[in-house]
Every structure is written in structure tokens, then in C-alpha cells.
Design an enzyme around this catalytic site. Structure first.
Site, short mmCIF file in Angstrom:
data_model
loop_
_atom_site.label_atom_id
_atom_site.label_comp_id
_atom_site.label_asym_id
_atom_site.label_seq_id
_atom_site.Cartn_x
_atom_site.Cartn_y
_atom_site.Cartn_z
N SER A 9 9.63 -35.32 23.36
CA SER A 9 8.20 -36.21 23.45
C SER A 9 9.25 -37.61 23.37
O SER A 9 9.68 -38.47 22.00
CB SER A 9 7.64 -35.62 22.37
OG SER A 9 6.67 -36.49 21.61
N HIS A 34 7.82 -34.90 27.90
CA HIS A 34 5.58 -34.59 26.94
C HIS A 34 5.40 -35.92 26.68
O HIS A 34 6.52 -36.62 25.97
CB HIS A 34 6.94 -33.65 25.35
CG HIS A 34 5.74 -32.85 24.69
ND1 HIS A 34 5.28 -31.47 25.51
CD2 HIS A 34 5.34 -33.49 23.75
CE1 HIS A 34 3.76 -31.62 24.69
NE2 HIS A 34 3.97 -32.56 23.40
N ASP A 36 2.37 -37.24 24.59
CA ASP A 36 1.88 -36.50 23.59
C ASP A 36 0.24 -37.57 23.61
O ASP A 36 0.75 -39.20 23.40
CB ASP A 36 2.10 -36.84 22.15
CG ASP A 36 2.95 -35.79 22.14
OD1 ASP A 36 2.42 -34.72 21.72
OD2 ASP A 36 4.11 -36.57 21.79
N MET A 38 -3.08 -39.22 22.28
CA MET A 38 -4.12 -38.93 21.24
C MET A 38 -4.68 -39.65 20.14
O MET A 38 -5.00 -41.05 21.09
CB MET A 38 -2.95 -39.66 19.60
CG MET A 38 -1.79 -38.45 19.75
SD MET A 38 -0.40 -38.41 17.80
CE MET A 38 0.45 -37.11 17.81
N HIS A 67 0.44 -33.59 27.13
CA HIS A 67 -0.39 -32.97 25.88
C HIS A 67 -1.25 -33.63 25.33
O HIS A 67 -1.40 -34.61 25.19
CB HIS A 67 0.67 -33.07 25.07
CG HIS A 67 0.17 -32.16 23.36
ND1 HIS A 67 1.22 -31.90 22.39
CD2 HIS A 67 -1.02 -31.25 23.76
CE1 HIS A 67 0.44 -31.65 21.16
NE2 HIS A 67 -1.04 -30.92 22.01
N MET A 69 -4.19 -34.85 22.71
CA MET A 69 -4.75 -34.64 21.78
C MET A 69 -6.31 -35.57 21.64
O MET A 69 -5.79 -36.24 21.35
CB MET A 69 -3.99 -34.87 20.51
CG MET A 69 -2.77 -33.56 20.91
SD MET A 69 -1.03 -34.20 20.27
CE MET A 69 -0.41 -34.78 21.19
N MET A 138 1.37 -24.39 18.67
CA MET A 138 1.88 -26.17 17.09
C MET A 138 2.72 -25.44 16.62
O MET A 138 1.67 -24.57 16.14
CB MET A 138 0.95 -26.64 17.01
CG MET A 138 0.17 -27.30 18.58
SD MET A 138 0.97 -28.87 19.51
CE MET A 138 1.73 -29.53 16.88
N ASP A 177 5.87 -26.71 19.96
CA ASP A 177 5.99 -28.35 19.78
C ASP A 177 5.75 -28.85 18.35
O ASP A 177 4.43 -28.65 17.58
CB ASP A 177 4.89 -28.90 20.50
CG ASP A 177 4.67 -30.12 20.26
OD1 ASP A 177 5.76 -31.02 19.79
OD2 ASP A 177 3.53 -31.17 21.28
C1 DX5 Z 1 2.79 -33.88 17.56
C2 DX5 Z 1 2.85 -34.14 18.82
C3 DX5 Z 1 3.58 -33.66 19.03
C4 DX5 Z 1 5.23 -34.32 18.50
C5 DX5 Z 1 6.94 -33.96 17.78
O1 DX5 Z 1 1.47 -34.38 17.91
O2 DX5 Z 1 2.38 -33.77 19.59
O3 DX5 Z 1 4.92 -33.38 20.15
O4 DX5 Z 1 5.30 -35.60 19.12
O5 DX5 Z 1 7.23 -34.45 17.09
P1 DX5 Z 1 8.62 -34.55 16.46
O6 DX5 Z 1 10.12 -33.16 16.96
O7 DX5 Z 1 9.37 -34.91 15.90
O8 DX5 Z 1 8.44 -32.67 15.40
ZN ZN Z 2 3.15 -32.61 21.68
#
Ligand code: DX5
Ligand code: ZN
Length: 220
Positions: A9, A34, A36, A38, A67, A69, A138, A177
Site C-alpha cells: 500500500s 494497492h 488507498d 480516502m 481501494h 474508501m 478489512m 488489508d
Molecule cells: C487502511 C488502508 C490500508 C492501509 C494498510 O484504511 O486501507 O490499505 O494502508 O496499512 P498497514 O499495512 O500499515 O496496516
Molecule cells: Zn486499503
């Protein structure tokens, strides 16, 4: 056992040198990257959006695993596809019309995934699991990297693996994840996971390329 896919990620990377971080991933055994996204509404944090995805796409041929969010993800599917996403995953909790949104992702030319939060039971996916390419479980509450792994994700992985068998979705990717490390990777793969996201465990390590390889080796 099939070889696990590692999806680092980039949320945990050093954004002041993101080009070098992607070059490093290009040389690693990670098959996916990956991404993320948000929005500060669905989750209590804001990360990045289209320009960053486009910049990453220019630097790599790896699978870009996005991903989302965000609330109302259906508004942005086509734009994420155009920006370079190969896989787009949406949260079950943000999609009242999950079946329609999954079709929309496929129509945009991407593989389609559905994500559930730690507090959402696997049973809600019963009528969609046959139709998705990926289920993302998750193992932390979404919003931040570097959180502690919630062990209940292992049981949920088994439940999704059973569900996939039942509906004969043989190619289903089961992705985990949040808080993934060498300490839980093997148990997750034994439970049926075949894609592991790892953010801080990879990017905060001395040698990320070796850490990615170690994750693959510990699950073999
Ligand atoms: C959390 C994200 C994850 C996060 C994982 O909301 O979806 O992808 O970046 O990070 P680690 O591996 O540090 O938990
Ligand atoms: Zn993620």
C-alpha cells in the site's frame, strides 16, 4: 498452495520520493500495487486521488489495485478506470446498490471488488460473492496505515473461502488489508487468503524488497 500476491500500500510510502518508491516496487516480487483513496467522509482521513494514480500508472506495469474508501463511489468509477485502475474495490457499507456498482466497475473495463469493514459480517456478501472478482476483508478499521491487526479477520477469511466454494467462484481473490506482517501472513493464507496488502510493514522496513519476498516465503 497457490502463490500469494503481495500488494504493497503506497499510503505508507515516502510521498516526497514517490517515483523512487514505485521504481523499488517495480523491482520487487509484489504483483499488485494497492492504492488507498480516502475522502474524509466515509473514513476520518483524506489521502489522494486521480493525479497521484495517473502519476503511478506512468511509472509501472504492475496491477493497480484501487481501494475506494469514499461515499458515492459510483460517481467516480469511470474516472478511476481512465486514470489507470485495473481493479476497483468499493465498500459494501457505501453501496446501497452494490450489484449495480459491481456491474458498473466491470463495464468500465476493470476487475471488481467488494470490501467489508471489521464490524460487517461476511454473511452480507452471500448474494454478491458469485459476481465479484475480489473480496477484501478489512483487518483494521479503514482510514489509517500502521494499525494493529484484528485477528477475527482470519475467521472471516475462512467464511469467504467457504462461500466462494459454495457458489463455485474458483478464481475469487480473497484479499486482507490492515496490519499484515510476517506474524499473521501464514495463518491468513492457510485460511484462504490469496492477496495480502501490506503498508507500513513493507515501507517502514530496512529493505522493502526483501520484506516483500519474506512475506511470500513465510506463506509458501
Ligand atoms: C487502511 C488502508 C490500508 C492501509 C494498510 O484504511 O486501507 O490499505 O494502508 O496499512 P498497514 O499495512 O500499515 O496496516
Ligand atoms: Zn486499503
Amino acid at each position: 498452495m497457490e502463490k500469494v500476491i503481495i500488494a504493497p500500500s503506497v499510503l505508507a510510502c515516502d510521498f516526497s520520493k514517490i517515483g523512487q518508491e514505485i521504481d523499488m516496487l517495480n523491482q520487487s516480487a509484489a504483483e499488485w500495487i494497492h492504492i488507498d483513496v480516502m475522502d474524509g467522509v466515509f473514513v476520518p482521513n483524506i489521502s489522494f486521488g486521480f493525479p497521484v494514480l495517473e502519476a503511478i500508472k506512468k511509472k509501472t506495469n504492475k496491477v493497480l489495485d484501487v481501494h475506494l474508501m469514499i461515499v458515492n463511489p459510483e460517481k467516480y468509477i469511470e474516472t478511476f478506470a481512465k486514470a489507470g485502475a485495473n481493479i476497483i474495490s468499493v465498500h459494501f457499507e457505501t453501496c446501497p446498490h452494490i450489484h449495480r456498482t459491481i456491474q458498473q466497475i466491470k463495464d468500465a473495463g476493470c476487475k471488481a471488488g467488494v470490501v467489508i469493514n471489521p464490524g460487517t459480517p461476511t454473511s452480507v456478501l452471500k448474494d454478491i460473492v458469485f459476481d465479484v472478482d475480489l473480496v477484501l476483508i478489512m483487518s483494521v478499521n479503514p482510514g489509517f496505515g500502521g494499525q494493529k491487526f484484528i485477528p477475527n479477520a482470519i475467521q472471516k477469511t475462512k467464511e469467504i473461502a467457504d462461500m466462494a466454494k459454495f457458489v463455485q467462484n474458483k478464481g475469487l481473490k480473497i484479499q486482507i488489508d490492515g496490519g499484515v506482517t510476517n506474524a499473521n501472513a501464514k495463518a491468513l493464507v492457510e485460511a484462504g487468503a490469496n492477496v495480502l496488502v501490506a503498508g507500513s510493514f513493507v515501507f517502514n522496513s530496512e529493505n522493502p524488497i526483501q520484506t516483500i519476498q519474506n512475506l511470500i516465503d513465510t506463506t509458501a
